[in-house]
Design an enzyme around this catalytic site. Structure first.
Site, PDB file in Angstrom:
ATOM      1  N   ASN A 104       0.834  -1.168  -0.003  1.00 40.54           N
ATOM      2  CA  ASN A 104      -0.151   0.013   0.001  1.00 40.54           C
ATOM      3  C   ASN A 104       0.942   1.203  -0.050  1.00 40.54           C
ATOM      4  OD1 ASN A 104      -2.534   1.500   0.408  1.00 40.54           O
ATOM      5  ND2 ASN A 104      -1.814   1.917   2.487  1.00 40.54           N
ATOM      6  N   HIS A 106       0.847   5.155   1.324  1.00 36.39           N
ATOM      7  CA  HIS A 106       0.233   5.806   2.309  1.00 36.39           C
ATOM      8  C   HIS A 106       1.025   7.503   2.250  1.00 36.39           C
ATOM      9  CE1 HIS A 106      -2.093   7.011   5.501  1.00 36.39           C
ATOM     10  NE2 HIS A 106      -1.067   7.785   6.396  1.00 36.39           N
TER      11      HIS A 106
HETATM   12  C1  GAR Z   1      -2.867   8.909  -2.737  1.00 35.06           C
HETATM   13  O1  GAR Z   1      -2.258  10.125  -2.177  1.00 35.06           O
HETATM   14  C2  GAR Z   1      -2.653   7.677  -1.535  1.00 35.06           C
HETATM   15  O2  GAR Z   1      -1.474   7.805  -1.206  1.00 35.06           O
HETATM   16  C3  GAR Z   1      -3.499   7.799  -0.848  1.00 35.06           C
HETATM   17  O3  GAR Z   1      -4.789   8.464  -1.536  1.00 35.06           O
HETATM   18  C4  GAR Z   1      -4.285   9.070  -2.864  1.00 35.06           C
HETATM   19  C5  GAR Z   1      -4.979   8.356  -3.948  1.00 35.06           C
HETATM   20  O4  GAR Z   1      -4.297   9.135  -4.962  1.00 35.06           O
HETATM   21  N1  GAR Z   1      -3.779   6.687  -0.192  1.00 35.06           N
HETATM   22  C6  GAR Z   1      -4.406   6.602   1.098  1.00 35.06           C
HETATM   23  O5  GAR Z   1      -4.619   7.677   1.850  1.00 35.06           O
HETATM   24  C7  GAR Z   1      -4.496   5.545   1.872  1.00 35.06           C
HETATM   25  N2  GAR Z   1      -4.580   5.680   3.251  1.00 35.06           N
HETATM   26  P1  GAR Z   1      -4.595   8.507  -6.753  1.00 35.06           P
HETATM   27  O6  GAR Z   1      -5.866   7.694  -6.761  1.00 35.06           O
HETATM   28  O7  GAR Z   1      -4.699   9.627  -7.824  1.00 35.06           O
HETATM   29  O8  GAR Z   1      -3.383   7.496  -7.104  1.00 35.06           O
END
Ligand code: GAR
Length: 203
Positions: A104, A106
């Site tokens: 994952n 984060h």
């Molecule tokens: C990203 O910033 C990722 O790190 C975060 O969601 C966003 C998705 O962006 N993930 C979390 O917060 C998980 N806990 P994306 O769909 O444009 O890649």
């Protein structure tokens, strides 16, 4: 060739980074065998369709959904699962089927600013509220506890005094997420190629 399934829920910028890196040759011996989206109609889903990557919608509502997904992933000969902005909890059956093979990304420096509800813009709001001078992103393995798997790679990003949660989110994506998620996937691909464990003794 490392065959990966990328799980998404929203914008899919991390998915796009991986697609771009495979196309440019920066990411070698990796194939995106499937994109799994938690709902239909997301930009992430559109990006997958545009690049002719098979898409499954997985709403995780009951065990027959999970069985069908696991059968599909087996048929795809999936080596690992990459959670790239996937905002649902991964269930036990999937974790058991891919031990140490789910990672994952984060958007903070775990163990800080993680856990239930800490997704999207919220970790960045928490970083500002805590007055942190640095933040960043973390790639970790996924186990039964939210954001508590093994940390594989982190990259720091400076927090500026005029940052908003939005400006921080943009910089963390560009300077940290953009770099470390493909890097970790490359490590898994290399390990598969030479028949060793990724991250040496770690996994
Ligand atoms: C990203 O910033 C990722 O790190 C975060 O969601 C966003 C998705 O962006 N993930 C979390 O917060 C998980 N806990 P994306 O769909 O444009 O890649």
């Amino acid at each position: 060739m490392l065959r990966i399934a990328i799980f998404v829920s929203g914008g899919g910028s991390n998915l796009q980074n991986i697609i771009d890196d495979i196309q440019s040759g920066d990411l070698k011996d990796v194939k995106i065998a499937r994109v799994v989206a938690s709902k239909t109609g997301t930009l992430a889903e559109q990006r997958a369709i545009k690049h002719r990557i098979p898409v499954s919608i997985f709403v995780n509502s009951d065990s027959s959904d999970t069985e069908a997904l696991l059968a599909q992933l087996a048929e795809d000969q999936t080596d690992m699962i990459v959670l790239a902005g996937y905002l649902q909890k991964i269930n036990h059956e999937i974790i058991r089927a891919f031990p140490d093979k789910i990672i994952n990304i984060h958007p903070a420096l775990l163990p800080k600013h993680g856990g239930v509800g800490m997704y999207g813009i919220r970790p960045h709001e928490a970083v500002l509220a805590a007055g942190e001078q640095t933040t960043g992103a973390t790639v970790h393995t996924v186990n039964e506890e939210y954001d508590k798997g093994k940390i594989l790679l982190q990259k720091e990003v400076k927090v500026f005094s005029d940052d908003t949660a939005e400006s921080l989110q943009t910089r963390v994506m560009l300077e940290a997420e953009r770099v470390i998620l493909p890097q970790v996937i490359q490590e898994f691909a290399l390990a598969k190629k030479v028949g060793t464990a990724p991250f040496a003794a770690g996994l």
